[in-house]
Motif scaffolding. Structure first.
Motif, mmCIF file in Angstrom:
data_model
loop_
_atom_site.group_PDB
_atom_site.id
_atom_site.type_symbol
_atom_site.label_atom_id
_atom_site.label_comp_id
_atom_site.label_asym_id
_atom_site.label_seq_id
_atom_site.Cartn_x
_atom_site.Cartn_y
_atom_site.Cartn_z
ATOM 1 N N VAL A 109 0.882 -1.169 0.000
ATOM 2 C CA VAL A 109 0.000 0.000 0.000
ATOM 3 C C VAL A 109 0.921 1.220 0.000
ATOM 4 C CG1 VAL A 109 -1.812 1.259 1.201
ATOM 5 C CG2 VAL A 109 -1.744 -1.250 1.353
ATOM 6 N N VAL A 110 0.886 1.990 -1.075
ATOM 7 C CA VAL A 110 1.757 3.161 -1.175
ATOM 8 C C VAL A 110 1.181 4.271 -0.300
ATOM 9 C CG1 VAL A 110 2.814 4.867 -2.701
ATOM 10 C CG2 VAL A 110 2.468 2.511 -3.508
ATOM 11 N N MET A 111 1.985 4.698 0.655
ATOM 12 C CA MET A 111 1.573 5.736 1.599
ATOM 13 C C MET A 111 1.989 7.130 1.144
ATOM 14 S SD MET A 111 0.151 3.686 3.709
ATOM 15 C CE MET A 111 -0.302 4.836 4.982
ATOM 16 N N ARG A 112 3.143 7.195 0.467
ATOM 17 C CA ARG A 112 3.712 8.489 0.097
ATOM 18 C C ARG A 112 4.678 8.287 -1.052
ATOM 19 N NH1 ARG A 112 2.233 13.505 2.244
ATOM 20 N NH2 ARG A 112 3.961 14.905 2.040
ATOM 21 N N GLY A 113 4.768 9.272 -1.933
ATOM 22 C CA GLY A 113 5.761 9.238 -3.001
ATOM 23 C C GLY A 113 5.215 8.621 -4.276
ATOM 24 N N GLU A 114 6.132 8.395 -5.199
ATOM 25 C CA GLU A 114 5.770 7.789 -6.480
ATOM 26 C C GLU A 114 6.882 6.862 -6.923
ATOM 27 O OE1 GLU A 114 6.961 11.229 -9.633
ATOM 28 O OE2 GLU A 114 5.269 11.688 -8.313
ATOM 29 N N GLY A 115 6.497 5.886 -7.714
ATOM 30 C CA GLY A 115 7.483 4.915 -8.139
ATOM 31 C C GLY A 115 6.951 4.031 -9.241
ATOM 32 N N THR A 116 7.664 2.940 -9.432
ATOM 33 C CA THR A 116 7.290 1.930 -10.407
ATOM 34 C C THR A 116 7.282 0.585 -9.709
ATOM 35 O OG1 THR A 116 8.327 3.181 -12.199
ATOM 36 C CG2 THR A 116 7.902 0.848 -12.611
#
Length: 171
Positions: A98-105
C-alpha cells in the motif's frame, strides 16, 4: 541470496524518524496494548539486488498478528532506490503493498525469464503478489517512496466463499 539486514546507527534512526514525522504518524494502536512505534528498524543495502538503501520499520513482533509474517513500512528515501525482483513462493507467502507516500514503479513478472510488466504507483496504489511470481519496486520521484508492506502466509487450500455458499445465497 543472503539477507543483509543491519540495524541503523542512532543518527540514521533519528534522520529516518524525522523524515517520516514530516509526512505521517507511524504509531501503532494494537488492540489491548499501549500505542507504540516500530519494534525494529532494519537497513538493507541493494535489497534483493536493487539499488541504494531500503529501510524497513517492522511494526509488529513475530506472532503478534495471526497468519502474518511482516507488517512494515518500507522506505526508499531517494530517487532511483529500489528493492529488486524477488519471490515469496519459496516461503508460501502473499504480499500486499500500500503506497503511503511518493511515487514509483512496481514491476512484476511470472518467472525469472519473463518480461517485466510495469505499473506506475503513487499514494493510495495497492499491489499484490503471491505464488512464484516475482516483483520489485523503485522510487521514481524526488521524495521518499513509503510503502506499507503486509506479508501473510498462504492459506490452506479451501473453497472460495462463493463455492462454499449455496447458489441461492449468493448476490
Amino acid at each position: 541470496m543472503a539477507r543483509k539486514r543491519r540495524p541503523l546507527s542512532p543518527d540514521e534512526k533519528q534522520r529516518l524518524d524525522a523524515m517520516l514525522d514530516e509526512v505521517m504518524d507511524t504509531t501503532v494502536h494494537h488492540y489491548g496494548a499501549e500505542p507504540r512505534s516500530a519494534v525494529r528498524y532494519d537497513k538493507r543495502e541493494e535489497m534483493y539486488g536493487g539499488s541504494g538503501t531500503t529501510y524497513l520499520l517492522q511494526m509488529f513482533e513475530d506472532g503478534e498478528l495471526v497468519n502474518n509474517r511482516i507488517g512494515a513500512y518500507m522506505v526508499l528515501p531517494n530517487e532511483g532506490d529500489s528493492a529488486g525482483f524477488h519471490t515469496h513462493g519459496d516461503r508460501n507467502e502473499q504480499e500486499l503493498y500500500v503506497v503511503m507516500r511518493g511515487e514509483g514503479t512496481y514491476l512484476e513478472k511470472d518467472h525469472g525469464g519473463a518480461e517485466a510488466r510495469s505499473v506506475p504507483i503513487e499514494e493510495g496504489t495497492i499491489t499484490t503478489v503471491r505464488g512464484d511470481a516475482l516483483h520489485a519496486v523503485r522510487n521514481t520521484g524526488p521524495e521518499p517512496l513509503i510503502v506499507f508492506v503486509i506479508t501473510t502466509f498462504e492459506p490452506q487450500k479451501h473453497p472460495s466463499r462463493d463455492q462454499a455458499q449455496p447458489a441461492s445465497e449468493r448476490s
